[in-house]
Scaffold this motif. Structure first.
Motif, PDB file in Angstrom:
ATOM      1  N   GLU A 423      87.909  35.281 -27.505  1.00  0.00           N
ATOM      2  CA  GLU A 423      88.493  36.145 -26.470  1.00  0.00           C
ATOM      3  C   GLU A 423      89.914  36.553 -26.831  1.00  0.00           C
ATOM      4  N   GLY A 426      89.697  38.933 -29.703  1.00  0.00           N
ATOM      5  CA  GLY A 426      89.090  40.180 -29.245  1.00  0.00           C
ATOM      6  C   GLY A 426      87.923  40.623 -30.105  1.00  0.00           C
ATOM      7  N   ALA A 485      91.392  48.315 -33.789  1.00  0.00           N
ATOM      8  CA  ALA A 485      92.528  48.608 -32.904  1.00  0.00           C
ATOM      9  C   ALA A 485      91.995  49.374 -31.697  1.00  0.00           C
ATOM     10  N   ILE A 486      92.169  48.805 -30.503  1.00  0.00           N
ATOM     11  CA  ILE A 486      91.705  49.513 -29.302  1.00  0.00           C
ATOM     12  C   ILE A 486      92.832  49.556 -28.281  1.00  0.00           C
ATOM     13  N   LEU A 487      92.800  50.532 -27.399  1.00  0.00           N
ATOM     14  CA  LEU A 487      93.849  50.616 -26.382  1.00  0.00           C
ATOM     15  C   LEU A 487      93.487  49.704 -25.214  1.00  0.00           C
ATOM     16  N   PRO A 488      94.510  49.195 -24.503  1.00  0.00           N
ATOM     17  CA  PRO A 488      94.238  48.253 -23.408  1.00  0.00           C
ATOM     18  C   PRO A 488      93.236  48.835 -22.410  1.00  0.00           C
ATOM     19  N   SER A 489      92.298  47.988 -22.011  1.00  0.00           N
ATOM     20  CA  SER A 489      91.231  48.473 -21.143  1.00  0.00           C
ATOM     21  C   SER A 489      91.612  48.412 -19.667  1.00  0.00           C
ATOM     22  N   GLY A 490      92.660  47.645 -19.328  1.00  0.00           N
ATOM     23  CA  GLY A 490      93.020  47.471 -17.922  1.00  0.00           C
ATOM     24  C   GLY A 490      93.574  48.740 -17.286  1.00  0.00           C
ATOM     25  N   VAL A 491      93.804  48.663 -15.986  1.00  0.00           N
ATOM     26  CA  VAL A 491      94.341  49.803 -15.239  1.00  0.00           C
ATOM     27  C   VAL A 491      95.862  49.820 -15.381  1.00  0.00           C
ATOM     28  N   PRO A 492      96.468  50.956 -15.711  1.00  0.00           N
ATOM     29  CA  PRO A 492      97.926  50.987 -15.817  1.00  0.00           C
ATOM     30  C   PRO A 492      98.582  50.682 -14.472  1.00  0.00           C
ATOM     31  N   PRO A 493      99.703  49.993 -14.495  1.00  0.00           N
ATOM     32  CA  PRO A 493     100.361  49.654 -13.233  1.00  0.00           C
ATOM     33  C   PRO A 493     100.930  50.888 -12.542  1.00  0.00           C
TER      34      PRO A 493
ATOM     35  N   SER B 232      93.842  40.999 -25.690  1.00  0.00           N
ATOM     36  CA  SER B 232      93.475  40.450 -26.995  1.00  0.00           C
ATOM     37  C   SER B 232      94.298  41.074 -28.119  1.00  0.00           C
ATOM     38  N   THR B 234      93.227  42.677 -30.546  1.00  0.00           N
ATOM     39  CA  THR B 234      92.757  44.029 -30.886  1.00  0.00           C
ATOM     40  C   THR B 234      93.483  45.079 -30.033  1.00  0.00           C
ATOM     41  N   GLU B 235      93.791  44.730 -28.773  1.00  0.00           N
ATOM     42  CA  GLU B 235      94.521  45.671 -27.919  1.00  0.00           C
ATOM     43  C   GLU B 235      95.973  45.805 -28.370  1.00  0.00           C
TER      44      GLU B 235
END
Lengths: 791, 357
Positions: A423, A426, A485-493, B232, B234-235
């Motif tokens: 985790e 990633g 390389a991936i962009l953050p999946s969460g919701v922007p604040p 993570s 990767t992010e």
């Protein structure tokens, strides 16, 4: 910390066949960064072994001679100043195109040279010219290679010296002193390159009882382990060349075989050792204790240290060694030594670091110790040294292997969940691969149900503190560069940006747009500049350890920096407009400092003070209008740093938020400024919360306005505000200053002001009404200000 | 009469052929179409004609009148055109006059870099935050997993505030007052605000006891912090790459290299491919002067250490995140084309420097 690691040496323990460049890239990406790859043979390109066949005098110089030097198939005539040059000598012959180190320490490339009329196609080198200045030779002596190589004339020098090697300059992070050793780095490299790690622990010496010896730890908080062994029958001599070469390439100076071996083992195992001359010790013992009152020790650097309270290795009578930092000058090995005491220790690294700081004393050993070395390292290093001494200096173990420790070793055992590792990284990396990586690095893994029990190897017992650390081990050996390389999946604040920062940016753009260049000063000011601006240095934050006396205090106001900047620019640029918007630092009782954003904007070198003031005030007015601020000015004479007759306070309601005007003459002089300076200083931090960019729409009038101008001669001290007051009228919408004039037609002490009145009402204004209004104003100006109207 | 009318047109055309200005035109106008002009005189003769003749001649006369008017209009326009042309020729301007520059100030190079950096992170939803430059060493070190006397503290050449303002003043959890040697003090401070998730970008002044061509005792860092329930490596890699490509150009590549920081685990350094040698490490066979083997070090990054998350008052079993802290000046100077060889010039306030950007 940087480790100059030999590739040949590393390959003794890491069985890799990679090219130096590929090897360097693999360990950089998965372990430690290689900052430089240095091919030693390239350093010695065009330098070969030469044999001196004949030496004859130089026709034109007493101190020079001409040597006929064989290169194997051919021979050359070389002009040489070497005092030790003799026929039959084996020498390092540098040919044209080679690089050698000149007397100034710089590398120079050789060409065919004519020296005092004789052509010399090369030179014969001393060790210093080849980068081995650590080898002690007499001045003007060339290097007699007979002692170090059997190679024939014509052999490339690197090959002849056995240094056809590649040196890696590796940056070792401070948490990994184990990788400062060749063995530790080879273990890392094995995991990084997927190559077998082939190190075998050295055979532990068999104890003897010919010479009794004991060790004791008296300060168990600072010394964690002390080992020693006596080796008898050694012959102290220069080390064999291969050993010297390894030390030289790593940047160490060969001393004698015993000292060299302790250094060699330190390079290999990252565990410092020390060798004492047994005969110089009082009593057959080493006690690790605090230095006593009055005890002094001359260390290897020749300086005497007062060691009271300092942890030392001592014999029955005297201190021998500043523990873990530096040995004593009088108890080391010399050419007379036949019996040595080899000592290896483990110390508390925090205490050792404090001692080193307190004594201002550093060494290679101390730099390793203070990073935190395991208590389990000494026996390996000691065994390795004993092995090498037997081989090189011919000794044998003559005492028990003394070993005292303050507590038994308990390895760190961590519970690790491979799912957590996945985790955090990633990616979906298999249990098998995780296990493989940990094992390669020396971790012992016991797989239970789901969670794993991981035993941390002793050489990592300082840097691996928690299961979280294992994710790094896995991720780096897997290779960060292999990860997607991936962009953050969460919701922007949705939190708003800090408003003061948004304003800071807006304001900077605004002032630059208005034609002012941005200064960006150091936050530090000198106590002198504070005093020059009439500030009390004691009121501001002073640095405990400033870099220089002009960088000693944190500024409480931008003014000293600004005035310093004006002073430094006035010689190049006669007049300029500038601003700075930055934080100032105000001590705030028993709490955190107040860091307030302040603005200083202004100009220097103006010759018309009224215009300069109006320009500066104009910026303030437009700024206030754009940001919805309501600011007023209040003439003020109370601040001696500002010109008493040319300064006003800037008021926001009842609060003074700044000052506008000219800098007092005395202030200007104090800073060495020979031009006038007009500035406005504004405490933006106070104003930010009142500022806004939303403007309410006011409907524009459908009726035309009428403009009437008026010129009037007034007393010098009459003000524009006085005129505005007199012009207060139902139909006058605004008054603008057109011009102020002094000179022909205007009496001395008077000025003529031309003002333009804009008249506007919500109906069509007749010309007569405007004229009437102007007449009323004129009359008031005459009666109240004793003005004289000009036609 | 018909002939006379025709002749009038011919005569008029002849007369106008020598007319080049308004005054001459007026003379001709009076002569031909004035109240007592030739046309008027001829028209008087119309009255004496018979009805039939009137019909014929009247038509001719109307046509002649129109032609006369057209003739005058033509010449009028010719004169007007000539006038305009003459005026244009007279109104000669020296178009080699130098420009009078508008008064436009120069935003300092560092302010410009801060704007550029902010804008890129803003696109990813990062919010700018402000944190102290003078802070307790608790926030600068202890909260970042560097306990007192930890050798890692030595890596930062830290400035301390003299005791009169520090020791007794800052006692308690915040510790001794220091000039923040990095912007990472903002990490725990941001978490303490308790507003989650966090995507913070904090750009501020930092201080270290170093003054060389590559180190200014005052410099700027930009600190990124992401804290969320899921996070993570990767992010982190994605964000770093997005920034690098946006700031330096899409043709540049990045790589993460292992490193060590106490407050992140794992820790990395981010390298960016060299813009001079295009990541090859050499230009025309000669070793690249700017980079190391084709790569330039941009700065440090890592996954926030659980101890730091704890120090921020959050549960590391629930929250994770990453952080990075890079030098603004260094990043700006690495951008191709800036060509500044000594960082300290930035803070010398030399207008001859400031005005170049």
């Amino acid at each position: 910390m940087n480790n100059f690691a030999s590739y040949n040496w590393l390959k003794e323990y890491c069985k890799t066949t990679l090219s130096p460049e590929d090897f360097s890239s693999e360990i950089s990406l998965r372990s430690m960064s290689v900052e430089k790859v240095d091919h030693v043979s390239e350093r010695f390109a065009h330098i070969i072994v030469g044999l001196v066949n004949e030496v004859r005098p130089h026709p034109n110089a007493d101190k020079l001679r001409i040597a006929t030097v064989s290169m194997g198939s051919a021979a050359v005539e070389i002009v040489c100043g070497g005092t030790n040059l003799v026929e039959g000598m084996k020498v390092a012959l540098a040919l044209p195109g080679s690089t050698v180190i000149g007397h100034d320490g710089q590398r120079v490339t050789l060409a065919v040279n004519t020296i005092r009329g004789v052509e010399s196609p090369g030179m014969l080198c001393g060790p210093d010219e080849l980068g081995f200045g650590a080898l002690k030779k007499g001045a003007h002596e060339i290097w007699d290679l007979g002692a170090v190589t059997d190679a024939k004339a014509g052999t490339p020098l690197a090959e002849a010296l056995g240094i056809d090697d590649v040196m890696f300059d590796v940056e070792i992070t401070t948490n990994r002193p184990d990788a400062m050793g060749i063995v530790g780095l080879a273990r890392e490299a094995g995991a990084a390159c997927g190559a077998p790690f082939a190190w075998q622990p050295p055979i532990f010496p068999v104890a003897a009882n010919d010479i009794p010896f004991t060790v004791a730890i008296e300060d168990a908080s600072r010394c964690l382990r002390q080992m020693a062994v006596v080796i008898d029958g050694v012959t102290v001599a220069p080390s064999p060349w291969w050993l010297q070469a390894r030390l030289l390439l790593a940047g160490l100076r060969p001393i004698n075989n015993i000292v060299d071996i302790t250094n060699y083992v330190m390079l290999e195992y990252a565990q410092p050792l020390h060798a004492f001359d047994y005969k110089k010790l009082d009593g057959a013992e080493i006690r690790v204790r605090q230095g006593r009152a009055g005890e002094k020790l001359v260390a290897l650097n020749g300086k005497e240290y007062d060691v009271e309270g300092v942890l030392v290795l001592a014999d029955a009578v005297k201190p021998l060694d500043i523990a873990g930092i530096m040995g004593g000058e009088h108890t080391g090995t010399t050419s007379e030594t036949t019996t040595v005491v080899l000592s290896a220790s483990a110390f508390d690294h925090v205490a050792l670091r404090r001692t080193s700081r307190a004594l201002h004393l550093q060494s290679d050993a101390q730099l390793l110790f203070e990073k935190g070395l395991s208590t389990e390292a000494p026996p390996f290093a000691l065994a390795r040294a004993v092995e090498l001494i037997a081989k090189i200096a011919g000794g044998r173990v003559a005492s028990p292997v003394c070993d005292e420790r303050v507590s038994p070793y308990v390895p760190i055992v961590l519970t690790c969940n491979p799912q957590k590792i996945r985790e955090r990284i990633g990616i979906d990396i298999s249990d098998v691969r995780i296990l493989e990586i940990l094992t390669q690095l020396g971790f012992a893994v016991d797989q239970l149900h789901g969670a794993w029990s991981v035993i941390v190897p002793w050489w990592r017992d300082h840097d691996i503190e928690d299961a979280i650390d294992l994710s790094e081990e896995v991720a780096r050996i897997y290779g960060y560069h292999e990860l997607p390389a991936i962009l953050p999946s969460g919701v922007p604040p949705t939190t708003p940006e800090d408003a003061t920062l948004v304003w800071e940016r807006w304001c900077k753009r605004f002032f630059a747009g208005a034609g002012y260049d941005e200064f960006f000063s150091n936050s530090f000011v000198s106590a002198d500049d504070l005093a020059r601006y009439g500030e009390d240095a004691a009121q501001s934050y002073a640095l405990l350890n400033p870099l220089a006396s002009d960088l000693s205090h944190m500024r409480m106001s931008l003014m000293p920096s600004i005035l310093r900047a004006v002073e430094s620019n006035q010689g190049h640029i006669a007049s300029a407009k500038f601003f700075e918007l930055s934080r100032v630092y105000i001590p705030h009782g028993n709490d955190m400092p107040e860091e307030r954003m302040q603005l200083v904007l202004g100009e220097y070198g103006h010759d018309d003070v009224e215009k300069a003031f109006m320009r500066t005030r104009g910026v303030l007015d437009v700024f206030a209008a754009r940001t919805g601020l309501s600011l007023t000015l209040l003439r003020d004479e109370t601040d001696a740093r500002w010109h008493p007759s040319r300064t006003a306070k800037i008021m926001h309601g009842e609060v003074c938020v700044g000052r506008i005007g000219e800098i007092a003459f005395a202030t200007q002089i104090a800073f060495g400024i020979n031009r006038r300076v007009m500035v406005l200083a504004l405490d933006l931090e106070t104003l930010f919360s009142s500022m806004h960019l939303t403007h309410r729409y006011v409907p524009v009038s459908e009726f035309p306005s009428v403009v009437r101008d008026l010129s009037i001669i007034l007393d010098e001290r009459a003000t524009f505000d006085d005129i505005v007051r007199c012009a207060k009228n139902d139909i006058v919408a605004s008054a603008a200053l057109v011009d102020v004039y002094r000179g022909a037609g205007v009496p001395e002490g008077k000025k003529s002001m031309t003002v333009s009145f804009t008249m506007q009402v919500e109906r069509t204004l007749t010309s007569e009404e405007a004229d009437t209004a102007l007449a009323v104003i004129s009359e008031k100006l005459v009666s109240e200000l004793s003005g004289i109207l000009r036609s | 009469m018909k002939d006379e009318l025709e002749k009038l047109v011919v005569d008029l055309t002849a007369a106008l052929s020598s007319v080049h200005d308004t005054a001459a035109l007026e003379v001709v106008r009076v002569e031909y179409v004035g109240r007592k002009g030739r046309l008027a005189e001829l028209m008087k003769g119309l009255a004496a004609l018979s009805v039939d003749e009137k019909k014929v001649i009247g038509q001719i006369a109307n046509s002649v009148k129109a032609r006369v008017e057209a003739e005058f209009a033509r010449v009028e326009k010719m004169i007007a055109d000539a006038d305009v042309k003459a005026r244009m020729t007279r109104e000669w301007l020296d178009v080699t006059l130098p420009g009078a520059a508008p008064s436009v100030g120069h935003l300092h190079l560092v302010s410009q870099a801060i704007e550029d950096i902010t804008d890129i992170f803003r696109r990813l939803g990062f919010v700018r935050a402000r944190h102290p430059e003078i802070d307790g060493d608790y926030y600068a070190f202890e909260a970042l997993n560097m306990p007192k006397d930890h050798p890692a503290r030595d890596e930062w050449e830290t400035f301390f505030i003299r005791d009169s303002h520090s020791a007794e003043v800052m006692q308690g959890q915040k510790g001794k007052m220091v000039l923040t040697p990095h912007t990472s003090n903002g990490q725990v401070r941001e978490m303490e605000k308790g507003v989650l998730p966090i995507r913070m970008i904090s750009i501020g002044k930092c201080y270290r006891r170093q003054s060389t061509a590559r180190h200014s005792p005052m410099f700027h860092q930009f600190e990124g912090l992401v804290i969320d329930k899921k996070s993570s490596v990767t992010e982190l890699k994605g964000v770093c790459e997005y920034f690098a490509k946006s700031y330096f150009g899409a043709d540049r590549t990045t790589r993460l290299r292992p490193y060590h920081f106490r407050f992140t685990e794992p820790s990395f350094e981010l390298d960016i491919s060299c813009g001079i040698c295009k990541g090859v490490g050499s230009v025309g066979g000669v070793k690249c002067k700017l980079c190391k083997e084709g790569w330039l070090e941009l700065g440090g990054a890592g996954m926030v250490h659980p101890n730091v998350i704890k120090a921020g008052g959050l549960d590391p079993d629930v929250y994770a995140g990453f952080a990075f802290g890079w030098g603004v000046e260094r990043t700006m100077m690495m951008r191709a084309g800036v060509n500044i060889d000594d960082i300290r010039i930035l803070y010398r306030n030399d207008l001859r420097f400031i005005r170049q950007f």
